[in-house]
Write a protein that holds these residues in place. Sequence first.
Motif, PDB file in Angstrom:
ATOM      1  N   HIS A 236       0.824  -1.213   0.000  1.00 39.72           N
ATOM      2  CA  HIS A 236       0.000   0.000   0.000  1.00 39.72           C
ATOM      3  C   HIS A 236       0.858   1.263   0.000  1.00 39.72           C
ATOM      4  CE1 HIS A 236      -2.979  -2.912   1.748  1.00 39.72           C
ATOM      5  NE2 HIS A 236      -3.795  -2.216   0.980  1.00 39.72           N
TER       6      HIS A 236
ATOM      7  N   SER B 185      -4.117  -3.993   7.194  1.00 36.96           N
ATOM      8  CA  SER B 185      -5.264  -3.317   6.576  1.00 36.96           C
ATOM      9  C   SER B 185      -6.581  -3.983   6.942  1.00 36.96           C
ATOM     10  CB  SER B 185      -5.104  -3.284   5.051  1.00 36.96           C
ATOM     11  OG  SER B 185      -5.015  -4.599   4.531  1.00 36.96           O
TER      12      SER B 185
ATOM     13  N   HIS C 193      -5.524   3.671   2.857  1.00 30.32           N
ATOM     14  CA  HIS C 193      -4.487   2.731   3.291  1.00 30.32           C
ATOM     15  C   HIS C 193      -3.101   3.234   2.866  1.00 30.32           C
ATOM     16  CE1 HIS C 193      -7.061  -0.264   4.987  1.00 30.32           C
ATOM     17  NE2 HIS C 193      -7.650  -0.565   3.849  1.00 30.32           N
TER      18      HIS C 193
END
Length: 282
Positions: free
Chosen positions: A153, A219, A183
């Motif tokens: 990310h 996440s 994210h």
Amino acid sequence: MDEMALLKRSGGPVTRSRISRDLAALGLGRGDVVMFHTRMSAIGYVPGGPPTVIGALQDVVGPAGTLMVTCGWNDAPPYESVTWPQEWQDALRAEHPAYDADLSEADHGNGRLPEALRRLPGAVRSRHPDVSFAALGAAADALMADHPWNDPHGPGTPLAKLVALGGRVLLLGAPLDTLTLLHHAEALAEAPGKRYVDYEQPVLEDGRRVWRRFHDIDSQEGAFDYTPVVPEGEEPFAVIARDMLAAGIGRRGEVGAAESYLFEAGEAVAFARAWIEGKLAG
């Protein structure tokens, strides 16, 4: 919800041309690179379903534009498999199919549009199994190339490239907490207590199935503990997005019957990163 209920809510069929007009009114334009999240039922009755929505988006951004979605991998090995009895783990590792960017289904939890887009001729999907994205259009190859195995990310990822290309994010009837771009802000943010995960998934390397280890922010459970700064029962990304809108970042409008939002990716990441670092500085 049945078709008649959808038709009544949207005041008739939400056709391709109607979606295109609404998207243009929201501010989407020719040549845009846009990552989108969609909740089909929120739009109303869309004749033709996902292809109609994708076609309308293409009509607005044109041949110089690019569409991007978050895919993931629907049939990835479950994270909790590491707690299974050893015999079960051994069986999984021996035979679980490898991630295949061309064939592996997008996570069903992301809705129907990602799977529909990644199957279209010319669509390009990134190589990371757990955090894969797909894109269609002029910048698709550039966005998807060399998705980092670790920190997927963070820098050098499709999310980072979306920002670098001056891209935008569209929530088409999708709730504010689906703003996956945040994210990327979490990956960049420098704040105490950042949480990480390590896991393994099978991928193809030189035509061989191998289990590769990955390192990423958490996440799924949250890269940070937001409980001190987010009201109980609220989703952190929704709170950040609302504060963003209150600060004048992002536009709101209706597409069909769907409350929709359009954000500039760079502005959204900068705001979210500052929000995280400011609220969680300790």
